[in-house]
Enzyme design. Structure first.
Site, mmCIF file in Angstrom:
data_model
loop_
_atom_site.group_PDB
_atom_site.id
_atom_site.type_symbol
_atom_site.label_atom_id
_atom_site.label_comp_id
_atom_site.label_asym_id
_atom_site.label_seq_id
_atom_site.Cartn_x
_atom_site.Cartn_y
_atom_site.Cartn_z
ATOM 1 C CE LYS A 1 -2.623 -18.362 -0.403
ATOM 2 N NZ LYS A 1 -4.212 -17.999 0.115
ATOM 3 C CD GLU B 1 1.504 -8.754 -11.930
ATOM 4 O OE1 GLU B 1 0.707 -7.878 -12.060
ATOM 5 O OE2 GLU B 1 1.871 -9.981 -11.641
ATOM 6 N N GLY C 1 -3.481 -12.697 1.315
ATOM 7 C CA GLY C 1 -1.932 -12.349 0.478
ATOM 8 C C GLY C 1 -2.071 -10.975 1.603
ATOM 9 N NE ARG C 2 -6.332 -6.855 2.138
ATOM 10 C CZ ARG C 2 -7.442 -8.355 0.788
ATOM 11 N NH1 ARG C 2 -6.749 -8.125 0.515
ATOM 12 N NH2 ARG C 2 -8.717 -8.092 1.431
ATOM 13 C CD GLU D 1 -5.282 -6.989 -2.031
ATOM 14 O OE1 GLU D 1 -4.918 -5.962 -3.056
ATOM 15 O OE2 GLU D 1 -5.141 -7.263 -1.875
ATOM 16 C CG HIS E 1 12.058 20.007 5.906
ATOM 17 N ND1 HIS E 1 12.450 21.478 5.577
ATOM 18 C CD2 HIS E 1 12.058 19.391 6.616
ATOM 19 C CE1 HIS E 1 12.753 21.026 7.047
ATOM 20 N NE2 HIS E 1 12.815 20.195 8.142
ATOM 21 C CE LYS F 1 -3.480 -10.536 -10.717
ATOM 22 N NZ LYS F 1 -4.283 -11.223 -9.773
#
Length: 549
Positions: free
Chosen positions: A212, A218, A274-275, A360, A391, A511
């Site tokens: 954005k 990152e 964002g999510r 979040e 399993h 961050k």
């Protein structure tokens, strides 16, 4: 009345107190008895809407539980908060923002106001721009710098700019354009980028940079490496950047400075977290993969659940029921986690996507008023596809000491039918839910001829809650419905807990500290460190390691 003062503290509400007393009376009641006493339970405690069938009968609840949970939703003003969200009210109070992911899939003629402005036309303008671009890339009309057709698409983002697109691509791979290769880079660990590009030709590769602000550490570190990789492969011609990079961002100045033509910048809005953004321009890679028609079908699925959530009574409302049951399991049964178990290989990244959506959103320790909560909020969501998980960790779910509610997700038809595979797959869904609920008693184990010393090891206590969600088949439309189902379940839980499900201040501190530490790691001269003794020692040890080969 403001959102922070409109209701009593959660634990003071009559329904909460009644639920606490009800739970005490219900503690020793087993699902075996609940089903034995009510032959119609499996039919009654199920809801079908918008093509999704939810069987919630295997939860440790009675009709009284449901009535009290609905009462709790009413006392929490869930209806009012739903209306406020759809109306564009600024219900994200800590950031003073509207919460309008529902506008991303609103029909073109709808009106949803933010600060007096209808945002729906803007949403559809971006969708049209995405569709035009996708058609050009998919048809080969969009060419790279050397005139070659684009064959590879790499999405660079992190968090919501990665998890949604990755999940959607994997979920809808059956519908994807197989002549295109799609890769996703999120981790600042250089391995992620190197492996994603190792076998690709720069002249045939398109990068989507999703940030954005175009400042995310990152993402922009990976974007710069992508730019260097491209220019190295195309003779250092800076003009190549404009034909091999597009941006999903709102920062035109930084996008242009990077070398991307702002005509190829796809915008979104601060009223979309964002999510919650996979159906916005963040989903550009999804549209490139499955085409505009399938993307619009996915939006239709989102919209159907939005309308169901908005207009259906709580007793028959799929997201509300799932959210209320999550509160019951978390706060009264003391279950700290939820296992999401899709019996569909295409949904292999769905649990990872839900981890951000749920944790979040509701991993909060203060109320809307800023007061410390006096109850548990967001549970830990996790999971893997069935039958692989059987399993692996199902042993803990069946016979461990922790109560782990489960969501099983399955489909009536396989997208890739192969012999008996799908019947065997679905048999496992139903068997696991049945085994979790009813278990196996010592008497049943003894009747099988089990040696006395082994009987305790072969007993299954049961009484372990689960939901089963069934749909016809995994289509783009159904994927939209599933995501919206969990979005609104998360919303419901957040309203009950009286927290802000739409901020994420918890991601900030680490961050900020990382930005401070980076120059301390890269400095040629030994830096003056002012952290705690552990962090200082770790930094010095890392600097020593860097000097060795």
């Amino acid at each position: 009345m403001s959102a922070t003062t409109r209701i009593k503290s959660l634990i003071e509400r009559p329904a909460w107190k009644a639920l606490a007393a009800h739970h005490q009376r219900l503690q020793k009641l087993h699902l075996r008895k609940l089903f034995a006493d009510d032959p119609t339970r499996g039919e009654r405690l199920a809801v079908e809407a918008a093509g999704l069938y939810l069987d919630y009968s295997k939860n440790r609840i009675t009709d009284r539980t449901l009535k009290l949970l609905v009462q709790l939703a009413e006392e929490s003003d869930l209806s009012g908060r739903i209306a406020a969200m759809f109306s564009g009210d600024k219900i994200n109070t800590t950031e003073n923002r509207a919460v309008l992911h529902v506008a991303l899939r609103a029909p073109i003629g709808a009106t949803i106001l933010v600060d007096g402005k209808n945002v729906v036309p803007e949403v559809h303008a971006v969708l049209a721009k995405m569709a035009s671009f996708s058609d050009r890339v998919r048809s080969g009309a969009w060419k790279g710098h050397t005139g070659k057709r684009i064959k590879n698409v790499i999405n660079i983002g992190i968090g919501g700019s990665d998890l949604g697109p990755v999940m959607a691509y994997e979920a809808l791979k059956h519908y994807s354009e197989r002549s295109l290769t799609f890769r996703f880079v999120s981790n600042v660990d250089g391995i992620d980028f190197v492996e994603a590009t190792r076998d690709l030709e720069p002249a045939e590769t398109l990068f989507i940079i999703s940030s954005k602000t175009f400042t995310t550490l990152e993402t922009m570190t990976n974007a710069q490496s992508a730019r260097d990789w491209l220019l190295h492969g195309l003779g250092r011609d800076r003009k190549a950047v404009a034909r091999h990079f597009v941006a999903v961002s709102t920062n035109a100045e930084k996008v242009s400075a990077f070398g991307i033509d702002t005509a190829n910048m796809f915008g979104f809005w601060d009223w979309v977290g964002g999510r919650y953004s996979m159906d916005s321009a963040i989903g550009l890679s999804t549209m490139l993969a499955i085409g505009p028609d399938n993307f619009y079908a996915m939006l239709k699925g989102f919209r159907e659940i939005d309308e169901h959530f908005r207009n259906t009574s709580f007793e028959r409302n799929l997201p509300v029921l799932m959210g209320l049951l999550a509160v019951w399991n978390n706060d009264f049964l003391g279950a700290p986690t939820v296992a999401v178990l899709p019996y569909e290989q295409y949904l292999k990244r769905f649990p990872a996507y839900l981890q951000q959506l749920t944790m979040e959103s509701n991993g909060k320790h203060v109320t809307l008023a800023g007061k410390k909560v006096e109850y548990q909020t967001g549970p830990i969501y996790w999971g893997e596809p069935g039958t692989n998980g059987q399993h692996s960790f199902y042993q803990l779910i069946h016979q461990g000491t922790r109560l782990i509610p489960c969501d099983f997700i399955a489909f009536g038809h396989a997208l890739t039918p192969l012999g008996r595979h799908h019947d065997i797959l679905l048999a496992n869904v139903f068997a696991q839910a049945e085994a979790l609920a009813f278990g196996k008693t010592p008497e049943e184990v003894i009747a099988e001829g089990t040696p006395a010393a082994l009987v305790p090891h072969r007993v299954f206590e049961g009484n372990r809650p689960s939901n089963v969600i069934l749909a016809d088949r995994l289509t783009p439309e159904v994927l939209g419905k599933l995501v919206a189902l969990y979005e609104h379940s998360v919303f419901t839980q957040g309203i009950i807990w009286n927290i802000d499900s739409f901020d994420q201040w918890g991601v900030e501190l680490g961050k900020v500290l990382a930005q401070r530490i980076v120059p301390e790691l890269e400095s040629k001269a030994a830096p003056k460190l002012k952290h705690d003794t552990s962090t200082n020692t770790l930094i010095r040890h890392y600097r020593t390691l860097r000097q060795t080969k």
